[in-house]
Design an enzyme around this catalytic site. Structure first.
Site, PDB file in Angstrom:
ATOM      1  N   LYS A  54       0.762  -1.420   0.017  1.00 50.02           N
ATOM      2  CA  LYS A  54       0.507   0.104   0.300  1.00 50.02           C
ATOM      3  C   LYS A  54       0.698   1.084   0.368  1.00 50.02           C
ATOM      4  O   LYS A  54       0.508   1.984  -0.860  1.00 50.02           O
ATOM      5  CB  LYS A  54      -0.904   0.229   1.316  1.00 50.02           C
ATOM      6  CG  LYS A  54      -2.013  -0.665   1.136  1.00 50.02           C
ATOM      7  CD  LYS A  54      -2.197  -1.191   2.268  1.00 50.02           C
ATOM      8  CE  LYS A  54      -3.989  -2.191   2.244  1.00 50.02           C
ATOM      9  NZ  LYS A  54      -4.248  -2.593   3.355  1.00 50.02           N
ATOM     10  N   GLN A  98      -5.099  -1.239   8.820  1.00 52.06           N
ATOM     11  CA  GLN A  98      -5.275  -2.433   9.134  1.00 52.06           C
ATOM     12  C   GLN A  98      -6.344  -3.806   9.871  1.00 52.06           C
ATOM     13  O   GLN A  98      -5.541  -3.653  10.976  1.00 52.06           O
ATOM     14  CB  GLN A  98      -3.509  -2.914   8.615  1.00 52.06           C
ATOM     15  CG  GLN A  98      -3.744  -4.274   7.950  1.00 52.06           C
ATOM     16  CD  GLN A  98      -3.538  -4.316   6.412  1.00 52.06           C
ATOM     17  OE1 GLN A  98      -3.776  -3.398   6.011  1.00 52.06           O
ATOM     18  NE2 GLN A  98      -3.876  -5.980   6.213  1.00 52.06           N
ATOM     19  N   ASP A 121     -11.268   2.496   3.437  1.00 54.80           N
ATOM     20  CA  ASP A 121     -11.914   1.359   4.036  1.00 54.80           C
ATOM     21  C   ASP A 121     -13.608   1.456   3.352  1.00 54.80           C
ATOM     22  O   ASP A 121     -14.501   0.199   3.251  1.00 54.80           O
ATOM     23  CB  ASP A 121     -11.751   0.825   4.755  1.00 54.80           C
ATOM     24  CG  ASP A 121     -10.536  -0.015   4.642  1.00 54.80           C
ATOM     25  OD1 ASP A 121     -10.142  -0.499   3.926  1.00 54.80           O
ATOM     26  OD2 ASP A 121      -9.892  -0.109   5.819  1.00 54.80           O
TER      27      ASP A 121
HETATM   28  N1  GUN Z   1      -6.776  -6.582   6.073  1.00 58.10           N
HETATM   29  C1  GUN Z   1      -7.356  -7.360   5.103  1.00 58.10           C
HETATM   30  N2  GUN Z   1      -8.359  -6.296   3.464  1.00 58.10           N
HETATM   31  C2  GUN Z   1      -7.946  -5.323   4.507  1.00 58.10           C
HETATM   32  C3  GUN Z   1      -8.532  -4.101   3.619  1.00 58.10           C
HETATM   33  O1  GUN Z   1      -9.439  -4.243   3.025  1.00 58.10           O
HETATM   34  N3  GUN Z   1      -9.202  -3.153   4.799  1.00 58.10           N
HETATM   35  C4  GUN Z   1      -8.558  -3.008   6.107  1.00 58.10           C
HETATM   36  N4  GUN Z   1      -8.391  -2.464   6.773  1.00 58.10           N
HETATM   37  N5  GUN Z   1      -7.397  -4.185   6.865  1.00 58.10           N
HETATM   38  C5  GUN Z   1      -7.457  -5.613   5.517  1.00 58.10           C
END
Ligand code: GUN
Length: 300
Positions: A54, A98, A121
């Site tokens: 990311k 996350q 998100d």
């Molecule tokens: N963990 C796995 N996929 C995601 C996601 O799309 N967003 C977040 N915040 N955590 C994750």
């Protein structure tokens, strides 16, 4: 006949290019650089890989990336305090915490502490409600990526029968809301659905998001249907050598590709779209924050 393979890797690259174009205009014309803050608590190896990717892709798109790595035993109050600081930071337009979080931290409490306008998100309860009522929301990244691919393949989705297998808050439910908004007739199916095979066979659009390796065989797919496979499951692959593994989706690709009209592979389908849509959401959040028009081609 063999299905068209929807190339998520290539599609994600075009989304990232669009994002980079919007970012350079925001910088040059408005003097604004979008910023994404990612918070990781603990040392889960898979999460560390996601967070690294990311950060890398955020910088490549010309945006600012702020990474906050906290130890596993971080008290909930400290994490909430960090979220509050990021909420108040004008250089931060998007915040992602996350998941999963360590067990002693209440995930819902943390998600709902994020300023809804910075919730890239789309997990905050306000964004869930806005999406469900057809208002302008931040939309979860994976379903947004699926929608972009479906619109690209079909043009209009109006009147199509869509079946979403899986009812998670992250994928299944928001995916169903997005398809409904695009005038599909939507069924949400799940592990307890009766005659799941029959339900799937009615789908012009079949979205599989259950997290069970190759659960949906080709003979559950309507001939000519579009199959979007959200599953990413690691299974043993003894044919590659002892202890080796491979990635498979929730759909049995080999049999489904001979029936479907179009299908996303695993890997290289939905997966790459998720981070691309996270970048898109960050640009969207930045534009909204600055009362600028919605970035074209990047929103639901
Ligand atoms: N963990 C796995 N996929 C995601 C996601 O799309 N967003 C977040 N915040 N955590 C994750």
């Amino acid at each position: 006949m063999s299905a068209k393979i929807i190339d998520g890797k290539a599609f994600a690259a075009t989304v990232r290019e669009k994002v980079a174009g919007h970012v350079s205009r925001l910088k040059e014309v408005h003097g604004i650089t979008p910023g994404l803050a990612v918070v990781l608590v603990g040392e889960d190896p898979a999460s560390e890989v996601y967070v690294r990717n990311k950060g890398k892709q955020t910088l490549e798109a010309g945006m600012n990336s702020y990474e906050h790595k906290l130890p596993e035993d971080t008290p909930e109050a400290d994490l909430l305090a960090l979220v509050e600081t990021l909420n108040d930071d004008p250089a931060v337009h998007g915040i992602l915490v996350q998941l999963p979080l360590p067990k002693h931290i209440d995930e819902e409490k943390v998600i709902n502490a994020i300023a809804p306008a910075k919730d890239v998100d789309g997990f905050h309860i306000l964004n869930v409600g806005l999406l469900g009522t057809g208002q302008k929301a931040m939309v979860p990244c994976t379903p947004l990526g699926c929608l972009m691919m479906l619109r690209d393949h079909h043009g209009s989705l109006s009147g199509l029968n869509a079946v979403v297998v899986g009812r998670s808050n992250i994928v299944g439910k928001p995916m169903a809301q997005l398809l409904l908004r695009d005038s599909c007739t939507v069924t949400i199916a799940h592990s307890r659905t009766k005659d799941l095979a029959e339900v799937c066979r009615r789908a012009d659009i079949l979205v599989a998001a259950v997290g069970r390796p190759e659960m949906i065989p080709g003979d559950w797919v309507k001939p000519g249907a579009t199959v979007i496979d959200v599953g990413i499951n690691r299974i043993p692959a003894p044919e590659k050598g002892e202890g080796k593994t491979r990635l498979v989706g929730d759909v049995e690709f080999e049999s489904a590709k001979d029936v479907a009209g179009a299908i996303t592979p695993v890997p290289g389908g939905v997966g790459p779209m998720t981070i691309a849509c996270l970048l898109a959401n960050t640009v969207t959040a930045c534009c909204r924050e600055n009362n600028l028009p919605e970035p074209e081609g990047l929103t639901a």
